[in-house]
Design a protein around this motif. Structure first.
Motif, mmCIF file in Angstrom:
data_model
loop_
_atom_site.group_PDB
_atom_site.id
_atom_site.type_symbol
_atom_site.label_atom_id
_atom_site.label_comp_id
_atom_site.label_asym_id
_atom_site.label_seq_id
_atom_site.Cartn_x
_atom_site.Cartn_y
_atom_site.Cartn_z
ATOM 1 N N UNK A 130 -7.683 28.787 -0.525
ATOM 2 C CA UNK A 130 -6.823 27.421 -0.201
ATOM 3 C C UNK A 130 -6.352 26.564 -1.016
ATOM 4 N N UNK A 131 -5.158 25.769 -0.703
ATOM 5 C CA UNK A 131 -4.828 24.971 -1.874
ATOM 6 C C UNK A 131 -5.501 23.937 -2.252
ATOM 7 N N UNK A 132 -5.321 23.387 -3.142
ATOM 8 C CA UNK A 132 -6.341 21.884 -3.339
ATOM 9 C C UNK A 132 -5.516 20.678 -2.711
ATOM 10 N N UNK A 133 -6.308 19.948 -2.097
ATOM 11 C CA UNK A 133 -5.865 18.772 -1.274
ATOM 12 C C UNK A 133 -6.305 17.632 -2.072
ATOM 13 N N UNK A 134 -5.466 16.429 -2.107
ATOM 14 C CA UNK A 134 -5.718 15.267 -2.836
ATOM 15 C C UNK A 134 -5.291 14.195 -1.940
ATOM 16 N N UNK A 135 -6.002 13.074 -1.868
ATOM 17 C CA UNK A 135 -5.584 11.969 -1.047
ATOM 18 C C UNK A 135 -5.654 10.909 -2.069
ATOM 19 N N UNK A 136 -4.602 10.185 -2.421
ATOM 20 C CA UNK A 136 -4.322 9.003 -3.333
ATOM 21 C C UNK A 136 -3.880 7.582 -2.658
ATOM 22 N N UNK A 184 2.103 27.097 -3.859
ATOM 23 C CA UNK A 184 2.609 26.320 -2.931
ATOM 24 C C UNK A 184 2.287 24.860 -3.313
ATOM 25 N N UNK A 185 3.202 24.246 -2.641
ATOM 26 C CA UNK A 185 3.308 22.633 -3.197
ATOM 27 C C UNK A 185 3.851 22.054 -2.080
ATOM 28 N N UNK A 186 3.165 20.871 -1.785
ATOM 29 C CA UNK A 186 3.587 19.824 -0.585
ATOM 30 C C UNK A 186 2.804 18.417 -0.932
ATOM 31 N N UNK A 187 3.770 17.473 -0.968
ATOM 32 C CA UNK A 187 3.633 15.854 -1.149
ATOM 33 C C UNK A 187 4.120 15.284 -0.172
ATOM 34 N N UNK A 188 3.101 14.418 0.191
ATOM 35 C CA UNK A 188 3.819 13.355 1.340
ATOM 36 C C UNK A 188 3.263 12.074 0.878
ATOM 37 N N UNK A 223 8.444 19.812 -0.236
ATOM 38 C CA UNK A 223 8.024 20.982 0.343
ATOM 39 C C UNK A 223 7.774 21.836 -0.862
ATOM 40 N N UNK A 224 8.150 21.426 -2.241
ATOM 41 C CA UNK A 224 8.434 22.365 -3.195
ATOM 42 C C UNK A 224 8.453 21.712 -4.509
ATOM 43 N N UNK A 225 8.097 22.487 -5.681
ATOM 44 C CA UNK A 225 7.785 21.823 -6.810
ATOM 45 C C UNK A 225 9.130 21.297 -7.426
ATOM 46 N N UNK A 269 0.765 -1.154 -0.023
ATOM 47 C CA UNK A 269 0.061 0.031 -0.013
ATOM 48 C C UNK A 269 0.848 1.151 -0.127
ATOM 49 N N UNK A 270 0.574 2.346 -0.965
ATOM 50 C CA UNK A 270 1.267 3.501 -0.727
ATOM 51 C C UNK A 270 -0.111 4.552 -0.731
ATOM 52 N N UNK A 271 0.381 5.448 0.233
ATOM 53 C CA UNK A 271 -0.751 6.512 0.521
ATOM 54 C C UNK A 271 -0.027 7.938 0.203
ATOM 55 N N UNK A 272 -0.633 8.640 -0.458
ATOM 56 C CA UNK A 272 0.082 9.740 -1.027
ATOM 57 C C UNK A 272 -0.933 10.977 -0.591
ATOM 58 N N UNK A 273 -0.596 12.064 -0.153
ATOM 59 C CA UNK A 273 -1.367 13.259 -0.051
ATOM 60 C C UNK A 273 -0.606 14.340 -0.573
ATOM 61 N N UNK A 274 -1.283 15.315 -1.357
ATOM 62 C CA UNK A 274 -0.700 16.473 -1.960
ATOM 63 C C UNK A 274 -1.784 17.704 -1.773
ATOM 64 N N UNK A 275 -0.946 18.664 -1.921
ATOM 65 C CA UNK A 275 -1.777 19.938 -1.657
ATOM 66 C C UNK A 275 -1.048 21.122 -2.602
ATOM 67 N N UNK A 276 -1.707 21.625 -3.283
ATOM 68 C CA UNK A 276 -0.914 22.769 -4.256
ATOM 69 C C UNK A 276 -1.987 23.815 -4.919
ATOM 70 N N UNK A 277 -1.258 24.746 -4.882
ATOM 71 C CA UNK A 277 -1.833 26.135 -5.525
ATOM 72 C C UNK A 277 -0.898 26.781 -6.632
ATOM 73 N N UNK A 278 -1.190 28.004 -6.742
ATOM 74 C CA UNK A 278 -0.221 28.546 -7.648
ATOM 75 C C UNK A 278 1.101 28.651 -7.146
#
Length: 141
Positions: free
Chosen positions: A100-106, A39-43, A54-56, A28-37
């Protein structure tokens, strides 16, 4: 009487073992990302390791996850209904006007990918809120 006692003991042991099923997180791989113009974060979590970007144009920072925190993540993950992940509704709508930045869970499990629709970073749907908050904690460390 002995046979009855033995049967009851066997029944209790079997019931106890069945209720303690653990979620297999090896595949299993869990990925959370949040981004806007701006801002960028990916876990990304996989095999008791977190990769935080913490950045593109940044390289991910690798962190080992201790057993206590991994058990919390596994417990929250087991509560998530993967088949309904794509139908979750965002509680707020700030991302539509750059509030707010767009969050996404994959989640990728056993070769199949499950993904949420976009939601506001910091305001995930109630069904995945605890899991997302545990993931976001890695970015704060």
């Amino acid at each position: 009487m002995r046979i009855l006692s033995l049967l009851l003991l066997t029944l209790f042991i079997a019931t106890g073992c069945c209720s303690q099923k653990k979620t297999n997180m090896a595949e299993t791989q869990i990925e959370y990302s949040a981004m806007s113009r701006g801002y960028f974060k990916k876990i990304v979590l996989q095999n008791q390791t977190a990769f935080v970007t913490n950045g593109r144009d940044q390289q991910p920072i690798e962190t080992k996850i201790d057993d206590a925190k991994w058990n919390k993540i596994t417990a929250e993950f087991s509560k998530v209904n993967l088949d309904k992940l794509s139908t979750l509704k965002a509680p707020t709508d700030k991302r539509t006007y750059d509030g707010a930045a767009i969050g996404n869970l994959k989640i990728t499990k056993d070769g199949k990918t499950y993904e949420t629709p976009g939601f506001d970073n910091g305001f995930p749907p109630k069904e995945i809120e605890k899991l997302v908050n545990l993931l976001v904690d890695f970015a704060k460390e």
